[in-house]
Design an enzyme around this catalytic site. Structure first.
Site, PDB file in Angstrom:
ATOM      1  N   ARG A   1       0.855  -1.193   0.000  1.00  0.00           N
ATOM      2  CA  ARG A   1       0.000   0.000   0.000  1.00  0.00           C
ATOM      3  C   ARG A   1       0.888   1.240   0.000  1.00  0.00           C
ATOM      4  NH1 ARG A   1       1.808   1.927   3.925  1.00  0.00           N
ATOM      5  NH2 ARG A   1       0.582   3.796   3.602  1.00  0.00           N
ATOM      6  N   GLY A   2       0.201   2.409  -0.143  1.00  0.00           N
ATOM      7  CA  GLY A   2       0.953   3.641  -0.312  1.00  0.00           C
ATOM      8  C   GLY A   2       1.137   3.849  -1.806  1.00  0.00           C
ATOM      9  N   ALA A   3       0.868   5.067  -2.268  1.00  0.00           N
ATOM     10  CA  ALA A   3       0.797   5.299  -3.715  1.00  0.00           C
ATOM     11  C   ALA A   3       2.037   4.831  -4.488  1.00  0.00           C
ATOM     12  CB  ALA A   3       0.494   6.775  -3.977  1.00  0.00           C
TER      13      ALA A   3
ATOM     14  N   ARG B   1      -7.249  -0.264  -7.394  1.00  0.00           N
ATOM     15  CA  ARG B   1      -7.531   0.840  -6.461  1.00  0.00           C
ATOM     16  C   ARG B   1      -7.580   2.121  -7.306  1.00  0.00           C
ATOM     17  NH1 ARG B   1      -4.354   1.254  -0.952  1.00  0.00           N
ATOM     18  NH2 ARG B   1      -6.335   2.187  -0.300  1.00  0.00           N
TER      19      ARG B   1
ATOM     20  N   GLN C   1      -2.889   2.879   9.774  1.00  0.00           N
ATOM     21  CA  GLN C   1      -1.557   2.901   9.160  1.00  0.00           C
ATOM     22  C   GLN C   1      -0.556   3.702   9.998  1.00  0.00           C
ATOM     23  OE1 GLN C   1      -4.425   3.247   7.520  1.00  0.00           O
ATOM     24  NE2 GLN C   1      -4.314   2.577   5.403  1.00  0.00           N
TER      25      GLN C   1
ATOM     26  N   ASP D   1      -1.795  10.740  -2.593  1.00  0.00           N
ATOM     27  CA  ASP D   1      -2.151   9.685  -3.543  1.00  0.00           C
ATOM     28  C   ASP D   1      -2.345  10.237  -4.941  1.00  0.00           C
ATOM     29  OD1 ASP D   1      -3.065   8.536  -0.777  1.00  0.00           O
ATOM     30  OD2 ASP D   1      -2.738   6.880  -2.182  1.00  0.00           O
TER      31      ASP D   1
ATOM     32  N   ASN E   1      -5.374  12.378  -0.241  1.00  0.00           N
ATOM     33  CA  ASN E   1      -4.547  11.569   0.669  1.00  0.00           C
ATOM     34  C   ASN E   1      -5.492  10.851   1.633  1.00  0.00           C
ATOM     35  OD1 ASN E   1      -1.854  10.726   1.494  1.00  0.00           O
ATOM     36  ND2 ASN E   1      -2.207  11.881   3.374  1.00  0.00           N
ATOM     37  N   LYS E   2      -4.919  10.067   2.511  1.00  0.00           N
ATOM     38  CA  LYS E   2      -5.703   9.238   3.432  1.00  0.00           C
ATOM     39  C   LYS E   2      -6.793  10.037   4.145  1.00  0.00           C
ATOM     40  CE  LYS E   2      -5.526   5.769   3.936  1.00  0.00           C
ATOM     41  NZ  LYS E   2      -6.465   4.863   3.221  1.00  0.00           N
TER      42      LYS E   2
HETATM   43  O1  MRU Z   1      -4.811   3.254   1.792  1.00  0.00           O
HETATM   44  P1  MRU Z   1      -3.329   3.465   1.807  1.00  0.00           P
HETATM   45  O2  MRU Z   1      -2.676   2.951   3.044  1.00  0.00           O
HETATM   46  O3  MRU Z   1      -2.679   2.953   0.549  1.00  0.00           O
HETATM   47  O4  MRU Z   1      -3.169   5.048   1.808  1.00  0.00           O
HETATM   48  C1  MRU Z   1      -1.869   5.584   1.773  1.00  0.00           C
HETATM   49  C2  MRU Z   1      -1.837   7.064   1.877  1.00  0.00           C
HETATM   50  O5  MRU Z   1      -2.835   7.733   1.941  1.00  0.00           O
HETATM   51  C3  MRU Z   1      -0.476   7.690   1.813  1.00  0.00           C
HETATM   52  O6  MRU Z   1      -0.412   8.847   2.582  1.00  0.00           O
HETATM   53  C4  MRU Z   1      -0.149   8.043   0.349  1.00  0.00           C
HETATM   54  O7  MRU Z   1      -0.336   6.936  -0.480  1.00  0.00           O
HETATM   55  C5  MRU Z   1       1.225   8.542   0.184  1.00  0.00           C
HETATM   56  S1  MRU Z   1       2.422   7.264   0.400  1.00  0.00           S
HETATM   57  C6  MRU Z   1       3.950   7.892   0.077  1.00  0.00           C
END
Ligand code: MRU
Length: 337
Positions: free
Chosen positions: A49-51, A92, A196, A237, A247-248
């Site tokens: 996970r994470g962009a 996603r 997270q 993201d 973002n999250k």
């Molecule tokens: O749902 P996730 O855990 O994939 O969400 C991740 C985030 O929102 C991060 O802040 C974002 O992807 C940046 S990661 C460098």
């Protein structure tokens, strides 16, 4: 201690290797994935996970699955690519790095002979991975300017090593500052519902010897209001052409609180997260996830569980990228902005 490796190749490049983030912080388990379905499942369930990490996983996962499923036949692999690419890209919807990476893989073989196709896909996947490592390092170096000795920093979700192939985006300047001996106090929002911040950000910062405390999301405004935060830094993201930031979920609330109290709110991201083709945040597709992530609810009570929110450009003090601090609007081809 080296930062954790969230995503990469298995030693002989026959599999996509991920650290299964569903099990952290209790269990550190690496998984080797070879099928398209396993890669899609890992992305969908947030094992990876994470962009940026999703983009790298998609690229390597695609290269590996096509080699396996084509039996080494480039003509067959080209045919399968047209089927696999859109399926993978749809796992996603919000993080632009996923579609960006899949698109790069497709483009990389457009003008390549079928005999060379599988090698070209592997090369492109490795380029996407190694560029991400480098971009994280550069974000860290540029970000040193906003992390003085003694800085008290609030972050939301996990935009660290676990979210990239390298040392992260929002956490990269913290790693860089720590490496230079600067004292830090990091506050990690818990980040409901999948936690997270509490599970992942706290785990990787403690492991690196960085001073971190976890707070419930609802406490962030209070922490900021009490003057205990010098700056907020988060990942992204998707950043749209006008500078709006997906973002999250919960990021928007933190940005509002920071703005109300005059605390700078920074967004850190590689160029691969800037989406010049999407004009504003209103055009971003926000992923909604299943109700069971919220824990037990009374029978028949529906849930509203968006995974991301959009922070408007007006609340962002600065955009920290691998090319330094940049200002919207972001125009034209992403490579040439
Ligand atoms: O749902 P996730 O855990 O994939 O969400 C991740 C985030 O929102 C991060 O802040 C974002 O992807 C940046 S990661 C460098």
């Amino acid at each position: 201690m080296q930062p954790p490796k969230a995503v990469g190749w298995s030693p002989n490049h026959s599999a996509l290797r991920i650290l299964d983030q569903r099990l952290l912080p209790g269990v550190e388990l690496e998984r080797d994935l070879v099928s398209l379905e396993d890669t899609m499942d890992a992305i969908r369930t947030l094992a990876v996970r994470g962009a940026p990490a999703i983009g790298v996983a998609a690229a390597i996962g695609l290269a590996v699955a096509l080699r396996r499923d084509s039996g080494g036949d480039g003509t067959k692999a080209r045919h399968l690519l047209t089927e696999y690419a859109p399926r993978l890209a749809a796992t996603r919807p919000t993080a632009v790095n996923l579609t960006w990476a899949v698109h790069r893989m497709q483009q990389a073989v457009e003008a390549v002979r079928n005999d060379d196709l599988l090698a070209a896909l592997a090369r492109e996947a490795e380029a996407i991975r190694s560029e991400d490592v480098r971009m994280c390092e550069q974000i860290g170096e540029h970000g040193l300017a906003i992390i003085p000795d003694g800085a008290r920093v609030l972050t939301h979700c996990n935009a660290g090593a676990l979210a990239t192939a390298g040392i992260g985006t929002a956490l990269a300047p913290l790693y860089a500052a720590h490496a230079r001996g600067r004292a830090l106090t990091v506050y990690a929002d818990e980040t409901r519902p999948l936690r997270q911040g509490a599970r992942l950000t706290a785990w990787e910062l403690v492991r690196a010897g960085i001073n971190v405390s976890v707070l419930p999301d609802g406490a962030a405004a209070s922490l900021i209001g009490q003057g205990l935060v010098d700056l907020v830094i988060v990942g992204a993201d998707r950043i749209t052409a006008n500078g709006d930031v997906a973002n999250k979920i919960g990021t928007y609330g933190v940005a509002l609180a920071a703005h109300a109290h005059g605390v700078p709110f920074y967004v850190a991201a590689p160029w691969s997260t800037i989406d010049v083709a999407t004009p504003t945040g209103a055009h971003i597709v926000i992923e909604h996830r299943q109700a069971d992530e919220l824990g037990e609810l009374p029978a028949l009570v529906p849930a509203w569980n968006p995974a991301f929110d959009v922070t408007p450009r007006a609340l962002v003090r600065g955009y920290l990228t691998d090319r330094g601090f940049v200002d919207p609007p972001f125009l034209g081809d992403r490579e040439s902005v």
